[in-house]
Write a protein that holds these residues in place. Structure first.
Motif, PDB file in Angstrom:
ATOM      1  N   VAL A 209       0.938  -1.240  -0.017  1.00 44.59           N
ATOM      2  CA  VAL A 209      -0.039   0.108  -0.079  1.00 44.59           C
ATOM      3  C   VAL A 209       0.880   1.165   0.074  1.00 44.59           C
ATOM      4  O   VAL A 209       1.944   1.146   0.507  1.00 44.59           O
ATOM      5  CB  VAL A 209      -0.806   0.133   1.203  1.00 44.59           C
ATOM      6  N   MET A 210       0.261   2.339  -0.589  1.00 40.77           N
ATOM      7  CA  MET A 210       1.140   3.640  -0.642  1.00 40.77           C
ATOM      8  C   MET A 210       0.395   4.470   0.342  1.00 40.77           C
ATOM      9  O   MET A 210      -1.056   4.529   0.465  1.00 40.77           O
ATOM     10  CB  MET A 210       1.210   4.187  -1.972  1.00 40.77           C
ATOM     11  N   ALA A 211       1.127   5.426   1.280  1.00 36.80           N
ATOM     12  CA  ALA A 211       0.420   6.148   2.222  1.00 36.80           C
ATOM     13  C   ALA A 211      -0.203   7.241   1.450  1.00 36.80           C
ATOM     14  O   ALA A 211       0.176   7.941   0.534  1.00 36.80           O
ATOM     15  CB  ALA A 211       1.636   6.633   3.314  1.00 36.80           C
ATOM     16  N   THR A 212      -1.218   7.681   1.817  1.00 36.49           N
ATOM     17  CA  THR A 212      -1.983   8.972   1.515  1.00 36.49           C
ATOM     18  C   THR A 212      -2.253   9.871   2.769  1.00 36.49           C
ATOM     19  O   THR A 212      -1.430  10.591   3.030  1.00 36.49           O
ATOM     20  CB  THR A 212      -3.280   8.473   0.880  1.00 36.49           C
ATOM     21  N   GLN A 213      -3.619   9.538   3.135  1.00 44.87           N
ATOM     22  CA  GLN A 213      -3.695  10.595   4.364  1.00 44.87           C
ATOM     23  C   GLN A 213      -3.793   9.896   5.905  1.00 44.87           C
ATOM     24  O   GLN A 213      -4.405  10.239   6.588  1.00 44.87           O
ATOM     25  CB  GLN A 213      -5.128  11.225   4.215  1.00 44.87           C
ATOM     26  N   ASP A 214      -3.171   8.649   5.793  1.00 45.61           N
ATOM     27  CA  ASP A 214      -3.086   7.677   6.795  1.00 45.61           C
ATOM     28  C   ASP A 214      -2.316   8.191   8.080  1.00 45.61           C
ATOM     29  O   ASP A 214      -1.406   9.041   7.758  1.00 45.61           O
ATOM     30  CB  ASP A 214      -2.760   6.504   6.366  1.00 45.61           C
ATOM     31  N   ASN A 215      -2.710   7.885   9.128  1.00 51.95           N
ATOM     32  CA  ASN A 215      -1.669   7.726  10.226  1.00 51.95           C
ATOM     33  C   ASN A 215      -1.221   6.026  10.601  1.00 51.95           C
ATOM     34  O   ASN A 215      -1.705   5.400   9.547  1.00 51.95           O
ATOM     35  CB  ASN A 215      -2.301   8.180  11.567  1.00 51.95           C
ATOM     36  N   SER A 216      -0.156   6.024  11.247  1.00 46.49           N
ATOM     37  CA  SER A 216       0.482   4.703  11.125  1.00 46.49           C
ATOM     38  C   SER A 216      -0.757   3.539  11.414  1.00 46.49           C
ATOM     39  O   SER A 216      -0.650   2.786  10.865  1.00 46.49           O
ATOM     40  CB  SER A 216       1.600   4.672  12.239  1.00 46.49           C
ATOM     41  N   GLU A 217      -1.495   3.816  12.355  1.00 44.41           N
ATOM     42  CA  GLU A 217      -2.479   2.468  12.635  1.00 44.41           C
ATOM     43  C   GLU A 217      -3.524   2.244  11.358  1.00 44.41           C
ATOM     44  O   GLU A 217      -3.524   1.069  11.069  1.00 44.41           O
ATOM     45  CB  GLU A 217      -3.500   3.158  13.825  1.00 44.41           C
ATOM     46  N   SER A 218      -3.914   3.406  10.629  1.00 48.10           N
ATOM     47  CA  SER A 218      -4.936   2.990   9.744  1.00 48.10           C
ATOM     48  C   SER A 218      -4.098   2.498   8.231  1.00 48.10           C
ATOM     49  O   SER A 218      -4.588   1.642   7.861  1.00 48.10           O
ATOM     50  CB  SER A 218      -5.502   4.401   9.208  1.00 48.10           C
ATOM     51  N   LEU A 219      -2.860   2.955   8.502  1.00 54.23           N
ATOM     52  CA  LEU A 219      -2.236   2.384   7.214  1.00 54.23           C
ATOM     53  C   LEU A 219      -1.678   0.999   7.379  1.00 54.23           C
ATOM     54  O   LEU A 219      -1.956   0.234   6.478  1.00 54.23           O
ATOM     55  CB  LEU A 219      -0.895   3.231   7.040  1.00 54.23           C
ATOM     56  N   LEU A 220      -1.494   0.609   8.526  1.00 54.53           N
ATOM     57  CA  LEU A 220      -1.300  -0.940   8.987  1.00 54.53           C
ATOM     58  C   LEU A 220      -2.422  -1.543   8.850  1.00 54.53           C
ATOM     59  O   LEU A 220      -2.450  -2.866   8.301  1.00 54.53           O
ATOM     60  CB  LEU A 220      -0.620  -0.973  10.335  1.00 54.53           C
ATOM     61  N   GLN A 221      -3.683  -1.129   8.813  1.00 56.17           N
ATOM     62  CA  GLN A 221      -4.942  -1.866   8.924  1.00 56.17           C
ATOM     63  C   GLN A 221      -5.331  -2.014   7.527  1.00 56.17           C
ATOM     64  O   GLN A 221      -5.519  -3.165   7.143  1.00 56.17           O
ATOM     65  CB  GLN A 221      -6.050  -0.902   9.477  1.00 56.17           C
ATOM     66  N   ARG A 222      -4.786  -0.993   6.633  1.00 61.10           N
ATOM     67  CA  ARG A 222      -5.228  -0.970   5.282  1.00 61.10           C
ATOM     68  C   ARG A 222      -4.378  -2.149   4.545  1.00 61.10           C
ATOM     69  O   ARG A 222      -4.717  -2.721   3.661  1.00 61.10           O
ATOM     70  CB  ARG A 222      -4.997   0.104   4.637  1.00 61.10           C
TER      71      ARG A 222
END
Lengths: 305, 346
Positions: free
Chosen positions: A275-288
């Motif tokens: 996945v590529m980071a967009t508007q995430d924080n670390s937790e939501s990015l990990l979840q995605r």
């Protein structure tokens, strides 16, 4: 502990002999002070410092392999200890005013010890540069031994979260893309069941080395949990990350792992998601990322359902 | 009516040290932890476990879990332990599990021989038209270790199913505890269908998976292993824990007036002894009664589809307002809130 004393019996023995010699010399030349003349604050201050120096020596010996740097550090600390030890003896034993050598015993080892310690720390620094180079792709900017997992050894989930927060901030400031890659071994639990958990740990260690070899200089690898790895890819867009993921997957799929016991060839297989980071924080990015992996794991025909 | 005193309590030496406790010690050994430090405070010695086939009390096992957790200081301890627990090496019952025909049979074995297979956490099975629900009751007053025990036990069942069925079964996991920091361990070891802050510790699966044949099934060996299991249980002497017994008893008589005195009589003990025994397990009579009533109420509302009035009548409340108030005390939610709050039953 016993092992430690055997290994360094020369260093520690010399220190013991010198400290004893000083004690004997003091006792031979002077007289014990009466109890009411003892300055307790001085005794606690100087004696405590000497005891701490001794503790440092033990810690240094316990935490480092033997070698030049260790010898320098121990010799330096040994001199400091000796100087403080003589200082402490001074508080208990009254020497006649005609004697001068007690001042030499106290003040000469101190600068020598400082010099040796400085030299030791300088070489330690050189040594650390080399070790840091070996830790590339596993550690960046800060170190916390509690966050390193004991099996692989890579940073664990908490270290990943901390590094991810930093990387996300940097990516935003520098307007650079940031991607995350997750790699999961297929049916790893079967290896544990069939060959035992020790073999499973070996597989994880081997795969760790393999993945490190296939990553670029500025990437960072973590073990999220179990058989699931995460790589942090700074300055990397989704497309490039995807290509890298395919390379890692191919490397694992073609890896010829042989078991420790029978040398049997194990066929490893991996699933990879990016996945590529967009508007995430670390937790939501990990979840995605985790959801992306779940999708990647489903067989192709399940997508149409 | 009196019940035979064949339950175990948290100080009964009922867990064979070379079963689950040995699996835990193995885990600690593999990580180079000093054995003596793991055993500190348990009044056990390494030799006890290595040489003699001794039994330890649940309280000692819980202390062992606490020590190991602190010494390993690693989020995956419960999950790694769980992967080693089932079918395990517990004699005939493990063989019986290994030869189970299908999930239903494996779960039946797990429940029947829970004193051997899962001494700290009692499994109970409920099946409705669509789903099977495997829910878990604290057997020994696990307190701070409850989360660890639940993590390990659910991982054990999940890993057993995966190994025996040859596929990953679509379990959905519900935990009473709030989402912990180490969520990634749940992802890796249990999958993605995970819910926290739920009312009951529970695993749910579509009903059709219960009777799907498992490839490792061996009917003759299985039959023999099941016979031997029965013998193993009789030799051991305990088939369930005190709290487990009490839960079952209260559940059976939930529509009758239940008081401490009456239940004490049913258990052939004085009210003072019952009180003391409950206290030993860090709980009380009202707490246990509320726990059972909560389970019944959730069952009625979510599985039987009762409305508040029907559930209130069933549980002999004067009116539905009273029922709603009690329900809120048990669960923290009004029945209607809980219905909205939960996308899935229970």
């Amino acid at each position: 502990m016993r092992h430690l004393f055997l290994l360094h019996r020369f260093n520690l023995g010399l220190l013991l002999v010198l400290a004893n010699a000083a004690l004997v010399l003091f006792l031979a030349a002077g007289d014990l002070k009466p109890v009411d003349e003892l300055a307790w604050t001085d005794i606690i201050g100087e004696g405590g410092t000497a005891a701490l120096a001794l503790a440092w020596i033990v810690l240094v010996l316990r935490s480092r392999p033997s070698g030049r740097v260790t010898h320098l550090l121990v010799a330096g600390l040994g001199c400091l200890f000796f100087s403080w030890w003589v200082d402490t003896l001074d508080e208990f034993i009254q020497l006649p005013d005609t004697i001068l050598w007690d001042h030499w015993l106290e003040s000469i080892p101190m600068p020598i010890g400082m010099l040796l310690l400085t030299l030791g720390i300088y070489h330690w620094h050189r040594e650390q540069l080399i070790i840091s180079a070996q830790m590339a792709k596993r550690e960046k900017l800060f170190r916390d031994y509690r966050l390193f997992d004991k099996v692989t050894p890579l940073g664990g989930a908490d270290y990943l979260r901390q590094q991810l927060d930093i990387a996300l901030q940097q990516a935003r400031q520098q307007q650079q893309p940031l991607s995350l890659l997750m790699l999961d071994l297929t049916d790893f639990s079967a290896i544990n069941r069939r060959y035992g958990f020790a073999e499973g740990d070996q597989v994880l260690q081997a795969v760790t080395q393999l993945l490190l070899l296939n990553l670029r200089r500025h990437d960072l690898l973590f073990r999220l949990a179990g058989d699931r790895f995460v790589a942090l890819l700074p300055g990397t867009g989704e497309r490039q990350a995807h290509a890298l993921g395919q390379d890692l997957k191919a490397a694992v799929d073609h890896f010829a792992y042989h078991t420790q016991q029978q040398g049997e060839r194990l066929q490893l297989c991996a699933t990879c998601a990016v996945v590529m980071a967009t508007q995430d924080n670390s937790e939501s990015l990990l979840q995605r990322l985790n959801l992306a992996l779940a999708r990647a794991r489903q067989p192709p025909y399940a997508h149409s359902a | 009516m009196t019940l035979h005193r064949i339950w175990y309590e948290n100080d009964t030496r009922c867990i064979a040290a070379h079963f689950q406790p040995a699996a835990l010690l193995d885990l600690a050994l593999a990580r180079d932890v000093d054995m003596h430090r793991v055993l500190r405070g348990t009044t056990l010695f390494v030799d006890d476990i290595l040489q003699h086939r001794i039994r330890i009390a649940p309280a000692q096992f819980l202390q062992l879990i606490d020590n190991t957790q602190r010494l390993l200081a690693s989020d995956d301890t419960a999950f790694l332990l769980g992967q080693r627990l089932l079918p395990g090496h517990y004699g005939a019952v493990s063989d019986a599990l290994r030869h189970a025909d299908h999930l239903q049979q494996a779960l039946d074995l797990l429940i029947r021989y829970r004193a051997i297979l899962s001494p700290l956490l009692a499994p109970r099975l409920l099946v409705d038209d669509h789903h099977a629900y495997l829910y878990w009751i604290d057997s020994c007053g696990n307190r701070e270790q409850q989360r660890f025990v639940v993590e390990a036990t659910m991982t054990a069942v999940h890993a057993l199913c995966r190994w025996q069925s040859g596929e990953k079964l679509p379990w959905s996991f519900h935990f009473r505890h709030a989402q912990p920091r180490h969520i990634e361990q749940y992802w890796v070891h249990l999958g993605n269908d995970i819910h926290f802050a739920q009312q009951v510790d529970l695993m749910k699966i579509p009903r059709e998976y219960l009777v799907r044949a498992w490839p490792q099934a061996a009917s003759l060996a299985g039959t023999i292993a099941r016979q031997d299991s029965e013998q193993q249980r009789q030799t051991q002497g305990w088939s369930s824990s005190f709290l487990d017994r009490l839960f079952a008893h209260l559940l059976r008589h939930i529509r009758e007036p239940l008081s401490l005195e009456r239940v004490a009589q049913d258990f052939a003990m004085s009210p003072a002894t019952l009180k003391r025994t409950l206290k030993k397990h860090h709980t009380g009579f009202q707490e246990q009664l509320d726990l059972v009533r909560k389970h019944v109420a959730l069952y009625l509302l979510h599985i039987k589809g009762f409305n508040n009035e029907e559930a209130a009548t069933y549980l002999h409340f004067h009116d539905s307002t009273n029922f709603r108030r009690s329900f809120k005390r048990w669960t923290g939610f009004a029945p209607s809130e809980l219905r909205q709050h939960l996308s899935t039953p229970i």
